[in-house]
Design an enzyme around this catalytic site. Structure first.
Site, mmCIF file in Angstrom:
data_model
loop_
_atom_site.group_PDB
_atom_site.id
_atom_site.type_symbol
_atom_site.label_atom_id
_atom_site.label_comp_id
_atom_site.label_asym_id
_atom_site.label_seq_id
_atom_site.Cartn_x
_atom_site.Cartn_y
_atom_site.Cartn_z
ATOM 1 N N ASN A 121 0.846 -1.188 0.000
ATOM 2 C CA ASN A 121 0.000 0.000 0.000
ATOM 3 C C ASN A 121 0.885 1.242 0.000
ATOM 4 O O ASN A 121 2.110 1.145 -0.050
ATOM 5 C CB ASN A 121 -0.956 -0.013 1.199
ATOM 6 N N PHE A 126 -5.313 2.798 14.581
ATOM 7 C CA PHE A 126 -5.524 3.838 13.572
ATOM 8 C C PHE A 126 -6.521 3.327 12.543
ATOM 9 O O PHE A 126 -6.528 2.134 12.209
ATOM 10 C CB PHE A 126 -4.207 4.204 12.888
ATOM 11 N N ASP A 170 -4.369 -6.590 4.560
ATOM 12 C CA ASP A 170 -5.464 -7.439 5.050
ATOM 13 C C ASP A 170 -5.436 -8.825 4.404
ATOM 14 O O ASP A 170 -5.972 -9.780 4.967
ATOM 15 C CB ASP A 170 -6.814 -6.779 4.750
ATOM 16 N N LYS A 191 -12.410 -4.357 18.138
ATOM 17 C CA LYS A 191 -11.020 -4.749 18.407
ATOM 18 C C LYS A 191 -10.659 -4.630 19.894
ATOM 19 O O LYS A 191 -9.532 -4.935 20.275
ATOM 20 C CB LYS A 191 -10.057 -3.877 17.581
ATOM 21 N N LYS A 245 -14.558 -0.175 14.832
ATOM 22 C CA LYS A 245 -13.229 -0.753 15.062
ATOM 23 C C LYS A 245 -12.851 -0.653 16.538
ATOM 24 O O LYS A 245 -12.258 -1.578 17.113
ATOM 25 C CB LYS A 245 -12.207 -0.005 14.205
ATOM 26 N N LYS A 280 9.781 -16.050 -11.064
ATOM 27 C CA LYS A 280 9.005 -14.922 -11.565
ATOM 28 C C LYS A 280 7.831 -15.399 -12.417
ATOM 29 O O LYS A 280 7.993 -16.232 -13.311
ATOM 30 C CB LYS A 280 9.909 -14.017 -12.392
#
Length: 407
Positions: A212, A325, A281, A343, A339, A291
């Protein structure tokens, strides 16, 4: 800067003449200054010059014990608020990095517990030598702070990096250091803080991965500020291109699995856990050993869920204060609150990454803090370092509230 005390360590380079001006500038700004010189430094400038400016005795000889009740080199490094080495030669840098104590300055500095700043000065090729660079990196890991030398004409005739920073600028940096210390009281002193930062990389094959846009800036800022507040900080970092913060233990990982294992490993000994990392995730079910070649217009990659680090820490937490976060693109409050409770964490810092000044890779952020108490604290755009301080202050408030409830 009245009453702040500086021990100025002067080692043997041509830039010693600048240290006389530095001692003068520091004294003019209200600092109390004591000077320690190496034998080689006295070949360039006499101790009398520093004595006249600082109005204090100058120290040179390890065995010159004037007070039988004190050991001079221990007493000297216990005295100051800050120790400044200027100029710092390659020789003293090498000694400090390798634990060598063979004169007054090196012996004293190895016994020092006060903050130390180093202003190098040497020939450009000496400065660039791998051994010198390695020694400086070692000292940075030990918590020493460096004042980078300037580029320009050197006494040896070369032009390059190695000129001692100007006395006026060194004085400004020293003043800023003390202002920073005054701004941040050490309310996290003695606390063990665990922080995750950056992205993870989930391999597809030997040359490709899923990841990301996280750069790790938020987590690294939190680690830097937490350390400045007195915390014992462990930073678990995914692959980033950021300088390592001083006084922070860094654990480098790559995959979500590695970050999970490291987080669990350090969690039990943690007081505060702040999970800023953008953990993948999902990861590929199969990682190719060679490859992957192009063959059709479409390629299907089967993915599986990674372990949820925040959820696992929320299950395990006992005395720990856990912060998560939430980087969202819509329904920020709804998703952050979900969340928070799912959590089992104590605080969620949420931001909309589509908002200008709040996305990945920026030096600023715009967040809202959500607490289990129901408090919702929206914060305006600010630098990530400023935001780090605000987040840590909110954590302090919550911890103080818990302490009062237990009284």
């Amino acid at each position: 800067m009245e009453r702040k005390k500086i021990l100025l360590c002067v080692t043997g380079g041509i830039a010693v003449y600048k240290s006389v001006a530095l001692a003068s500038k520091l004294t003019q700004n209200g600092f109390q200054v004591k000077v320690m010189m190496s034998e080689n430094a006295t070949k360039f400038v006499t101790p009398l010059s520093f004595q006249a400016i600082s109005r204090n005795e100058v120290y040179i000889d390890t065995f010159d014990e004037k007070d039988p009740a004190k050991i001079a080199h221990i007493d000297l490094v216990d005295w100051p608020d800050l120790i400044l080495i200027a100029p710092a030669t390659a020789n003293i840098i090498g000694k400090l990095a390798n634990g060598i104590a063979d004169d007054l300055i090196s012996t004293s500095l190895l016994a020092a517990t006060k903050p130390i700043m180093i202003a190098p000065s040497m020939n450009v090729h000496m400065y660039e030598h791998p051994a010198v660079q390695k020694n400086m990196e070692t000292l940075k890991r030990y918590g020493y702070r460096f004042i980078e030398p300037n580029e320009g004409y050197l006494a040896c005739g070369y032009i390059g990096k190695g000129r001692l920073e100007e006395p006026e600028r060194i004085t400004e940096i020293v003043i800023d250091v003390f202002k920073e210390q005054d701004r941040y009281d050490h309310f996290l002193f003695g606390k063990k803080v665990l922080i995750t930062a950056g992205p993870t990389r989930e391999k597809l094959d030997p040359v490709r991965y899923i990841s990301n846009f996280s750069t790790g800036k938020m987590g690294y800022s939190l680690a830097k500020v937490a350390a400045s507040l007195g915390a014992d900080v462990t930073l678990i970092s995914g692959p980033v291109s950021l300088p390592e913060p001083d006084d922070v233990q860094i654990v480098k990982v790559e995959s979500a699995e590695e970050m999970f294992d490291a987080s669990v490993q350090y969690f039990d000994r943690t007081d505060i856990a702040i999970m800023t990392a953008a953990v993948a995730d999902y990861r590929p079910v199969n990682v190719a050993s060679k490859k992957l070649k192009k063959h059709d217009d479409l390629m299907t990659i089967q993915l599986e869920k990674t372990k949820d680090i925040l959820y696992e820490l929320g299950k395990r937490k006992k005395h720990q204060f856990v912060v998560g976060f939430a980087a969202e693109t819509d329904q920020l409050e709804e998703n952050a609150k979900k969340k928070l409770y799912k959590k089992n964490v104590d605080m969620i810092v949420g931001n909309n990454v589509l908002e200008a000044g709040a996305g990945f890779g920026t030096d600023t952020n715009i967040v809202t803090i959500f607490k289990r108490s129901g408090d919702r604290i929206p914060l305006p755009k600010m630098t990530k370092e400023e935001l780090s301080y605000r987040i840590l202050k909110e954590i302090e408030k919550e911890l103080k509230g818990e302490e009062n409830e237990n009284c």
